[in-house]
Design an enzyme around this catalytic site. Structure first.
Site, PDB file in Angstrom:
ATOM      1  N   ASP A  68       7.565 -24.232  25.914  1.00  0.00           N
ATOM      2  CA  ASP A  68       7.446 -22.798  26.153  1.00  0.00           C
ATOM      3  C   ASP A  68       6.030 -22.287  25.890  1.00  0.00           C
ATOM      4  OD1 ASP A  68      10.061 -22.719  26.880  1.00  0.00           O
ATOM      5  OD2 ASP A  68      10.767 -21.534  25.182  1.00  0.00           O
ATOM      6  N   GLY A  69       5.365 -22.833  24.862  1.00  0.00           N
ATOM      7  CA  GLY A  69       4.013 -22.366  24.535  1.00  0.00           C
ATOM      8  C   GLY A  69       3.036 -22.634  25.666  1.00  0.00           C
ATOM      9  N   ASP A 143       4.982 -11.010  24.251  1.00  0.00           N
ATOM     10  CA  ASP A 143       4.823  -9.853  23.372  1.00  0.00           C
ATOM     11  C   ASP A 143       3.372  -9.574  23.017  1.00  0.00           C
ATOM     12  OD1 ASP A 143       4.241 -11.825  21.357  1.00  0.00           O
ATOM     13  OD2 ASP A 143       6.370 -11.998  20.936  1.00  0.00           O
ATOM     14  N   ALA A 184      11.902 -14.136  20.957  1.00  0.00           N
ATOM     15  CA  ALA A 184      10.796 -14.745  20.214  1.00  0.00           C
ATOM     16  C   ALA A 184      10.577 -13.990  18.894  1.00  0.00           C
ATOM     17  CB  ALA A 184       9.540 -14.761  21.083  1.00  0.00           C
ATOM     18  N   TYR A 185       9.356 -13.542  18.634  1.00  0.00           N
ATOM     19  CA  TYR A 185       9.016 -12.890  17.371  1.00  0.00           C
ATOM     20  C   TYR A 185       9.867 -11.636  17.142  1.00  0.00           C
ATOM     21  CZ  TYR A 185       5.741 -11.504  13.617  1.00  0.00           C
ATOM     22  OH  TYR A 185       5.171 -11.169  12.421  1.00  0.00           O
ATOM     23  N   SER A 188      13.103 -12.419  15.493  1.00  0.00           N
ATOM     24  CA  SER A 188      12.920 -12.761  14.076  1.00  0.00           C
ATOM     25  C   SER A 188      12.723 -11.520  13.213  1.00  0.00           C
ATOM     26  CB  SER A 188      11.719 -13.690  13.919  1.00  0.00           C
ATOM     27  OG  SER A 188      11.913 -14.895  14.630  1.00  0.00           O
ATOM     28  N   GLN A 242      -0.911 -16.391  20.980  1.00  0.00           N
ATOM     29  CA  GLN A 242      -1.896 -17.398  21.387  1.00  0.00           C
ATOM     30  C   GLN A 242      -3.317 -16.866  21.471  1.00  0.00           C
ATOM     31  OE1 GLN A 242      -0.205 -18.846  25.084  1.00  0.00           O
ATOM     32  NE2 GLN A 242       1.045 -20.354  24.014  1.00  0.00           N
TER      33      GLN A 242
END
Length: 291
Positions: A68-69, A143, A184-185, A188, A242
């Protein structure tokens, strides 16, 4: 003849053996391969070398090898070309990659025969203004995150929807997410899970210092503006986890839906909810193992 860009992964395909096999398969099936110069030189195929922006503009589709990254980074670089992307998973099951290594050639057969679907994913456009002057623009698939530095105090993030004041969040930061980035983030930090076929924006505070601070979902026709009241703090803007940009005094951040989308090739019948169920089960197992 289809022109196929390939983005290898030096970490997960160290000797590029898989990449070379895919190139051989494509050429045997009357396809043309496009590689970035550094990748072409590594396998001694300078005849396949192109500039990165040429690959994104000329290729009929792009194979991304990794996880995914890797796919996140390519989605941003493809940008306005909207070139279709096939994600090939070389690691753990992700939310974005479409096929496993063992299924790559069957997937390519389907794509070469035009037996595939395209799934559009909303992208975010992020603009940094200083004293009302545009100084930097980014694009994100997952995001945009505004966070305090390692030794900074809590920051106060004054947030507007269009010209309407929403709230001022005393927090460690703020996540502005697309539907794709909801798992994703944002997840969390307590944000909602959203089917990525939707088009909307999610605002989620990070460790808010107020009990009534919650995630907010807004229309993709609206834009978000964030003013940072603690100007002297060490504050960072992060794109898809990133890219990083250190914010300066008087910087404001504006986030809205981008004018273009990411296009993911789909050859399987696996739905978002199938992937979600498997990922949540995986996280449950990991949690039990750590208890």
């Amino acid at each position: 003849m289809k022109r196929v860009g390939i983005i290898p992964n030096f970490t997960k395909d160290k000797n590029l053996d898989l990449t070379k096999k895919i190139i051989q398969w494509i050429e045997q099936h009357d396809g043309e391969v496009l590689l970035q110069k550094i990748d072409a030189e590594k396998i001694h195929r300078k005849d396949l070398a192109y500039k990165a922006d040429e690959i994104y503009a000329y290729a009929d589709f792009i194979i991304v090898l990794g996880g995914d990254g890797t796919l996140l980074g390519v989605s941003r670089r493809v940008g306005k070309n909207e070139t279709p992307i096939l994600g090939v998973n070389l690691g753990h099951l992700g939310f974005l990659t479409e096929v496993e290594i063992g299924d790559i050639y069957q997937a390519l057969e389907n794509i070469m025969a035009d037996h595939y679907a395209l799934e559009k994913r909303m992208m975010l456009e992020v603009a940094v203004f200083n004293n009302n002057k545009l100084v930097k623009t980014f694009f994100a698939l997952n995001d945009v995150v505004i966070t305090k530095g390692a030794f900074a105090r809590i920051i106060n993030l004054k947030t507007f929807i269009d010209n309407n004041y929403l709230d001022t969040y005393p927090a460690d930061g703020l996540i502005i997410s697309s539907p794709t980035g909801s798992t994703a983030y944002s997840l969390s930090a307590g944000g909602p899970i959203v089917d990525p076929k939707n088009s909307l924006l999610i605002i989620t505070p990070i460790c808010p210092h107020r009990l009534n601070a919650r995630s907010v979902i807004i229309s993709d026709r609206e834009k978000i503006r964030v003013e940072i009241e603690d100007r002297k703090n060490d504050i960072l803007l992060t794109i898809d986890g990133q890219e990083g940009y250190k914010l300066q005094d008087e910087d404001d951040i504006v986030v809205k839906k981008a004018e273009f989308s990411a296009n993911f090739i789909r050859v399987n019948h696996r739905t978002f909810y199938d992937v979600l169920r498997n990922k949540l089960a995986e996280r449950t197992v990991l949690h039990k193992d750590n208890v």
